[in-house]
Structures are given as C-alpha cells and as structure tokens.
Design a protein around this motif. Sequence first.
Motif, short mmCIF file in Angstrom:
data_model
loop_
_atom_site.label_atom_id
_atom_site.label_comp_id
_atom_site.label_asym_id
_atom_site.label_seq_id
_atom_site.Cartn_x
_atom_site.Cartn_y
_atom_site.Cartn_z
N HIS A 1 0.83 -1.20 0.00
CA HIS A 1 0.00 0.00 0.00
C HIS A 1 0.87 1.25 0.00
CE1 HIS A 1 -4.26 -1.39 0.75
NE2 HIS A 1 -3.58 -2.52 0.88
N VAL A 2 1.92 1.26 0.81
CA VAL A 2 2.83 2.41 0.84
C VAL A 2 3.43 2.64 -0.55
CG1 VAL A 2 5.06 3.24 1.72
CG2 VAL A 2 3.38 2.25 3.29
N SER A 3 3.88 1.57 -1.17
CA SER A 3 4.49 1.68 -2.51
C SER A 3 3.50 2.28 -3.51
CB SER A 3 4.94 0.30 -2.98
OG SER A 3 5.41 0.34 -4.32
N ALA A 4 2.23 1.83 -3.44
CA ALA A 4 1.22 2.34 -4.37
C ALA A 4 0.88 3.80 -4.10
CB ALA A 4 -0.03 1.47 -4.28
N TYR A 5 0.72 4.16 -2.83
CA TYR A 5 0.39 5.54 -2.49
C TYR A 5 1.51 6.50 -2.90
CZ TYR A 5 -3.78 4.37 0.31
OH TYR A 5 -5.03 3.95 0.72
N ARG A 6 2.74 6.03 -2.80
CA ARG A 6 3.89 6.90 -3.12
C ARG A 6 3.88 7.33 -4.59
NH1 ARG A 6 8.38 4.28 0.80
NH2 ARG A 6 8.68 6.12 2.12
N LYS A 7 3.20 6.58 -5.42
CA LYS A 7 3.15 6.91 -6.85
C LYS A 7 2.06 7.93 -7.16
CE LYS A 7 4.93 2.31 -7.83
NZ LYS A 7 4.59 0.93 -8.18
N LEU A 8 1.33 8.36 -6.13
CA LEU A 8 0.24 9.32 -6.31
C LEU A 8 0.65 10.67 -5.73
CD1 LEU A 8 -2.71 6.99 -5.25
CD2 LEU A 8 -1.86 7.43 -7.57
N SER A 9 0.77 11.66 -6.59
CA SER A 9 1.29 12.96 -6.16
C SER A 9 0.35 13.69 -5.20
CB SER A 9 1.53 13.85 -7.38
OG SER A 9 0.32 14.05 -8.11
N PHE A 10 -0.94 13.28 -5.18
CA PHE A 10 -1.92 13.99 -4.36
C PHE A 10 -2.18 13.29 -3.02
CE2 PHE A 10 -4.08 11.04 -7.13
CZ PHE A 10 -5.04 10.43 -6.33
N VAL A 11 -1.34 12.31 -2.67
CA VAL A 11 -1.53 11.55 -1.43
C VAL A 11 -0.32 11.70 -0.52
CG1 VAL A 11 -1.69 9.22 -0.46
CG2 VAL A 11 -3.13 9.85 -2.41
N GLU A 12 -0.58 11.84 0.78
CA GLU A 12 0.47 11.85 1.79
C GLU A 12 0.10 10.85 2.89
OE1 GLU A 12 2.69 14.87 4.97
OE2 GLU A 12 0.95 15.54 3.83
N ILE A 13 1.00 9.92 3.18
CA ILE A 13 0.78 8.99 4.30
C ILE A 13 1.22 9.69 5.57
CG2 ILE A 13 1.37 6.74 5.28
CD1 ILE A 13 1.96 5.82 2.39
N VAL A 14 0.27 9.93 6.47
CA VAL A 14 0.58 10.76 7.64
C VAL A 14 0.56 9.97 8.95
CG1 VAL A 14 -0.28 12.85 6.52
CG2 VAL A 14 -1.82 11.48 7.92
N ALA A 15 0.07 8.72 8.92
CA ALA A 15 0.00 7.96 10.17
C ALA A 15 -0.03 6.47 9.89
CB ALA A 15 -1.25 8.36 10.96
N VAL A 16 0.56 5.71 10.81
CA VAL A 16 0.56 4.24 10.76
C VAL A 16 0.25 3.74 12.16
CG1 VAL A 16 1.91 2.16 10.29
CG2 VAL A 16 2.28 4.22 8.91
N ALA A 17 -0.57 2.69 12.24
CA ALA A 17 -0.90 2.09 13.55
C ALA A 17 -0.73 0.59 13.48
CB ALA A 17 -2.32 2.44 13.96
N GLU B 1 -3.48 -6.78 -24.05
CA GLU B 1 -2.11 -6.69 -23.54
C GLU B 1 -1.97 -5.42 -22.70
OE1 GLU B 1 0.87 -7.03 -26.49
OE2 GLU B 1 0.07 -8.90 -27.35
N HIS B 2 -1.36 -5.56 -21.55
CA HIS B 2 -1.19 -4.39 -20.69
C HIS B 2 0.01 -4.62 -19.77
CE1 HIS B 2 -2.48 -6.14 -16.80
NE2 HIS B 2 -3.19 -6.95 -17.56
N LYS B 3 0.47 -3.52 -19.19
CA LYS B 3 1.57 -3.58 -18.23
C LYS B 3 1.17 -2.93 -16.91
CE LYS B 3 5.22 -3.66 -21.74
NZ LYS B 3 6.45 -2.99 -22.26
N LEU B 4 -0.13 -2.98 -16.64
CA LEU B 4 -0.63 -2.37 -15.41
C LEU B 4 -0.18 -3.15 -14.19
CD1 LEU B 4 -4.34 -1.64 -16.44
CD2 LEU B 4 -2.49 0.03 -16.24
N ASN B 5 0.18 -2.44 -13.13
CA ASN B 5 0.36 -3.05 -11.82
C ASN B 5 -1.02 -3.02 -11.16
OD1 ASN B 5 0.65 -3.16 -8.89
ND2 ASN B 5 2.85 -3.04 -9.25
N LEU B 6 -1.67 -4.19 -11.07
CA LEU B 6 -3.06 -4.24 -10.63
C LEU B 6 -3.23 -3.75 -9.20
CD1 LEU B 6 -4.22 -7.61 -12.25
CD2 LEU B 6 -4.19 -5.29 -13.23
N PHE B 7 -2.25 -4.03 -8.35
CA PHE B 7 -2.33 -3.57 -6.96
C PHE B 7 -2.29 -2.04 -6.92
CE2 PHE B 7 -1.41 -2.85 -2.57
CZ PHE B 7 -1.86 -3.97 -1.89
N ASP B 8 -1.40 -1.45 -7.71
CA ASP B 8 -1.33 0.01 -7.76
C ASP B 8 -2.63 0.61 -8.28
OD1 ASP B 8 1.24 -0.21 -6.87
OD2 ASP B 8 2.20 0.43 -8.73
N GLU B 9 -3.24 -0.06 -9.26
CA GLU B 9 -4.50 0.44 -9.83
C GLU B 9 -5.61 0.42 -8.78
OE1 GLU B 9 -5.05 1.73 -13.05
OE2 GLU B 9 -2.87 1.77 -12.81
#
Length: 359
Positions: A19-35, A304-312
């Motif tokens: 999830h962290v890896s996927a969120y990092r690819k989104l310029s409009f997202v900031e991970i601000v907390a982990v529990a 045919e595609h090269k999508l990372n399904l988890f990132d999507e």
Amino acid sequence: MGKTLKIGIIGSGGIARAHVSAYRKLSFVEIVAVADVIPGKAAQFVEAEQLVGAAAYDGHEKLLAQELDGVSICTPNVSHHVTTVDALRAGKQVLLEKPMSVTFQEALEMTQTARETGNMLTLGFQPRYDPNMKLLQDIVQSGRLGKVYYAETGGGRRRGMPGGTFISKKLAGAGAMADIGCYSLDMALNAMGYPRPITVSAFTSNHFGRNPLYHREADKFEVEDFGSAMVRFENDLVLQFKISWAMHMDTLGATMFLGTDAGLKVTPAGSGPWSGVWDGAVGSMTLFHDEYGGHTQTAIPLVEHKLNLFDEKVRDFAEAVRDGRPAPIPGEQILIQQAIIDGVLRSAEARREVSIELP
C-alpha cells in the motif's frame, strides 16, 4: 493544485508495504499515520519505509482521532471488523484488504455501518483491474451467452499453503475458501452481476495442512486447505465453487460459464506450484458456440497491458476519495460472497445443504 489527501495505514505487515508503494506513486496523497496493535511495530515500519513526518500509534484508536481523509486497513482477518467499523464511525473512507471479515454477521455490520455513516467501504480485489477481467464481465453481461444457467469457478495450487495467521481459525476464520477462494468468487459473481444465493451444499477438508509431511505448522493448522460447493441462486442459476491450497493434481480446471447460446471458458495465467488460482491474471478465454449448424470455438484476443493491478486498486480508491465517487468495489457486493463462504463452512460442518439468508 488540488487538495492533498491525508491517508493512514492500520496494520504494518507485508501487505501494508504494498500500500505504501502504491500511495507513493500518487502525487496527491500523503501517508501521515501508521498504527499497529503490537507496541513499537508501527514506529519501526515508519522508520523502515522512510515515511518522514508520519506519526506512529500502538493501536488504531489514536490514529482514527487524527484528521484523515481515508485509511488502508491491512490487519489480520480477525481485526477487519472492528477496525473498519471504528474507521467508518470516525468519518474515514476505508480501503479494506480481502477477505472482508471472519463471519457473515461481521460483514453485515460493516456494510450497514458504511450505509448509516455515508462513508465509503471498498474492498481490495485487485484482479478486477485487469482489462481482461473487465472483458470477461462485458462478454457475460452482453447477452452473447444467452441465459447463463451454470458456472464453475475456483482453482487449485499443487502446493501453496501459507502459515501463521492464515491457518488460525480464530484469526483467519477460514482457510483456502477465504484466502484465495474470495478472488474466484468475485470473478464469477461480478461477471454475472452478483446474483442472490439461496442455498449451498459443501465439503471441506485439511488432509495436507494437518500432515507434517506437507506443512511445517501441521500441529497449528485449524482451517480448510480444500473445499468444494454447489451454490444455488434465485435466478435458476447454479455455481460449482472449488478451491485448494494443496492437492495431488495439476489443476482443478478452468472457470466456465454455460449459456443457452454459447459457453465461455477462462484459464488463469502463470505456472508452478503456487499458480492456478484467480489472484493473478487471465491466461486465455475461449468462446464455444454453433455457427451455420456446426460446433465452433473462438479464441478471444486478450488485452495486452503492463498495469500493476495492486497500484491500480489503490489509485482507484484514492481518486474516489478525492473526487467524491462511490466505492469502487462496494461492501454490499462482497457481503454476498461472505454469505456464500459462511454457508460453505456451515454446510461442511453439518454435512448437508444449508440456506443462505440475506437481509
């Protein structure tokens, strides 16, 4: 420039890293907390993932008290219910990893809470983002098959049994049925418009998990490693559902849809002892039909595609939160498959057909 979404992550195991890896690819997202419920584990995760400025909490309650737009819930199955309900009631939008819950009643409360609060509950079924899964859905729902009266789905690993929390009845609720069977069910049910189940007759076993020749934690193995079920639906449709973590066989067969005008056969991609189930991609699709009085078959060209399904999956959730869209994969749908899995386990224990009661 639009608003930056503040996201929290509950649970700091392996899936949280994805999830962290996927969120990092989104310029409009900031991970601000982990529990995490284990003291100190969230702090270790924040440091290891270099989440600069992110707060770490021992337990999800303090995290949910923060100003957040959404959360990813990446905890063991047993915690899905309480963390989801708490997050929804705290006004957060929720992306929940599969399976939905341990019991059907938990899933029902989670769905009802989402409806009552007006907050989003979406489930993490990344295979849906494969363009070929969408093509499969389009074919089935186009009417090309005529009336679909029988479907068969599932899959089997020659040898692919997890351990740890996955094999604990208390922590996981179910074994192969929930772990990889949920993907198979979602593929078939989503293609058919999530019909309403009424009865199920099932058998489950754990001959491999309980055998130390095949599993290093055989003495702790409490769930099923194999299951088979016949599910009957309201619209005069039946589904054969079968799944296996381990078996002396190469495959449990393809997924198929039998219709009055044509049939569709779908095989999974991949090879090896951990392949053969629907947590991956489509290998082939073939349409069986009659033309000019003769039997014929048509290979459906795959996209045919090269999508990372988890990132999507993560991207779709984040964009839905940002844009105010409905849940991409709503809890109301997945509640139906939770009812089926619940029925499978009840039927297997009772050794008879059981009814499925949906509100």
